[in-house]
Scaffold this motif. Structure first.
Motif, PDB file in Angstrom:
ATOM      1  N   LYS A   1      -3.380   3.278  -1.216  1.00 18.48           N
ATOM      2  CA  LYS A   1      -3.675   2.628  -2.500  1.00 18.48           C
ATOM      3  C   LYS A   1      -2.835   1.361  -2.636  1.00 18.48           C
ATOM      4  O   LYS A   1      -1.625   1.369  -2.401  1.00 18.48           O
ATOM      5  CB  LYS A   1      -3.350   3.596  -3.643  1.00 18.48           C
TER       6      LYS A   1
ATOM      7  N   ALA B   1       0.382   8.013   8.506  1.00 20.47           N
ATOM      8  CA  ALA B   1       0.754   8.113   7.089  1.00 20.47           C
ATOM      9  C   ALA B   1       0.822   9.577   6.660  1.00 20.47           C
ATOM     10  O   ALA B   1       1.763   9.984   5.965  1.00 20.47           O
ATOM     11  CB  ALA B   1      -0.240   7.336   6.233  1.00 20.47           C
ATOM     12  N   GLU B   2      -0.146  10.361   7.093  1.00 24.88           N
ATOM     13  CA  GLU B   2      -0.164  11.785   6.726  1.00 24.88           C
ATOM     14  C   GLU B   2       1.048  12.515   7.308  1.00 24.88           C
ATOM     15  O   GLU B   2       1.678  13.336   6.629  1.00 24.88           O
ATOM     16  CB  GLU B   2      -1.465  12.419   7.210  1.00 24.88           C
TER      17      GLU B   2
ATOM     18  N   LYS C   1       0.850  -1.190   0.000  1.00 23.77           N
ATOM     19  CA  LYS C   1       0.000   0.000   0.000  1.00 23.77           C
ATOM     20  C   LYS C   1       0.888   1.244   0.000  1.00 23.77           C
ATOM     21  O   LYS C   1       1.933   1.267   0.642  1.00 23.77           O
ATOM     22  CB  LYS C   1      -0.891   0.031   1.241  1.00 23.77           C
ATOM     23  N   THR C   2       0.444   2.277  -0.690  1.00 22.78           N
ATOM     24  CA  THR C   2       1.125   3.561  -0.648  1.00 22.78           C
ATOM     25  C   THR C   2       0.760   4.267   0.658  1.00 22.78           C
ATOM     26  O   THR C   2      -0.152   3.832   1.375  1.00 22.78           O
ATOM     27  CB  THR C   2       0.707   4.458  -1.824  1.00 22.78           C
TER      28      THR C   2
ATOM     29  N   GLY D   1       4.229  11.404   5.377  1.00 22.32           N
ATOM     30  CA  GLY D   1       4.261  12.037   4.059  1.00 22.32           C
ATOM     31  C   GLY D   1       4.627  13.510   4.138  1.00 22.32           C
ATOM     32  O   GLY D   1       5.450  13.999   3.358  1.00 22.32           O
TER      33      GLY D   1
ATOM     34  N   GLN E   1      -0.903   6.749   0.842  1.00 19.59           N
ATOM     35  CA  GLN E   1      -2.281   7.204   0.657  1.00 19.59           C
ATOM     36  C   GLN E   1      -3.275   6.041   0.753  1.00 19.59           C
ATOM     37  O   GLN E   1      -4.477   6.227   0.572  1.00 19.59           O
ATOM     38  CB  GLN E   1      -2.431   7.896  -0.699  1.00 19.59           C
TER      39      GLN E   1
END
Length: 158
Positions: free
Chosen positions: A14, A74-75, A9-10, A78, A12
């Motif tokens: 995905k 994750a946010e 998974k990315t 990133g 984001q």
């Protein structure tokens, strides 16, 4: 079997098949935002920018298994990578690289290229695996190996 048999998974969320990177040279790295080696993001990004047009892709896999040095969401990960190191290479979702919950890709990578003294386990953040255009694991580099020291190995596969 090759790395193309796996997906991840990315950041984001995905799902991405590593088969999407077929024909490219890959550098797969377990990363962390609060580690003494975190400045390697700068070197990884420079390596990526220098060779992406010739077929190099770097995949960053955040991991919180070493000293809890990747605690963010994750946010947050990133944002940190983008704002602090201008990272443009693909960053994947946070995973485990060791133990029973290790991501299947990392279980495979560790079996293909063992570490020092023949051990499989990942010892720390920023362990690097170099993958050829056929999806085969060519070499494993220690966390302390600087991205700029990978130039010759990367160029030999491009």
């Amino acid at each position: 079997m090759s790395v193309y048999d796996f997906s991840a998974k990315t950041l984001q969320g995905k799902d991405v098949s590593l088969a999407d990177y077929r024909g490219q040279v890959l550098l797969i790295v377990n990363t962390a935002s609060k580690c003494g080696l975190t400045p390697q993001y700068e070197g990884l990004e420079a390596l990526y920018k220098a060779h992406k047009e010739r077929g190099l892709t770097i995949l960053g896999f955040p991991c919180n298994q070493f000293g809890a040095q990747e605690p963010g969401t994750a946010e947050e990960i990133g944002g940190f990578c983008s704002l602090t190191y201008d990272v443009t290479f693909p960053m994947m979702a946070k995973i485990d690289v060791n133990g029973p919950t290790a991501h299947p890709l990392y279980a495979y990578l560790k079996k293909q290229q063992k570490g020092v003294l023949g051990t499989e386990g990942i010892k720390w953040n920023f362990t690097k695996f170099l993958i050829d255009r056929d999806g085969q694991v060519v070499e494993r580099f220690a966390p302390t190996t600087k991205p700029e020291d990978l130039q010759a190995a990367v160029e030999a596969l491009l």
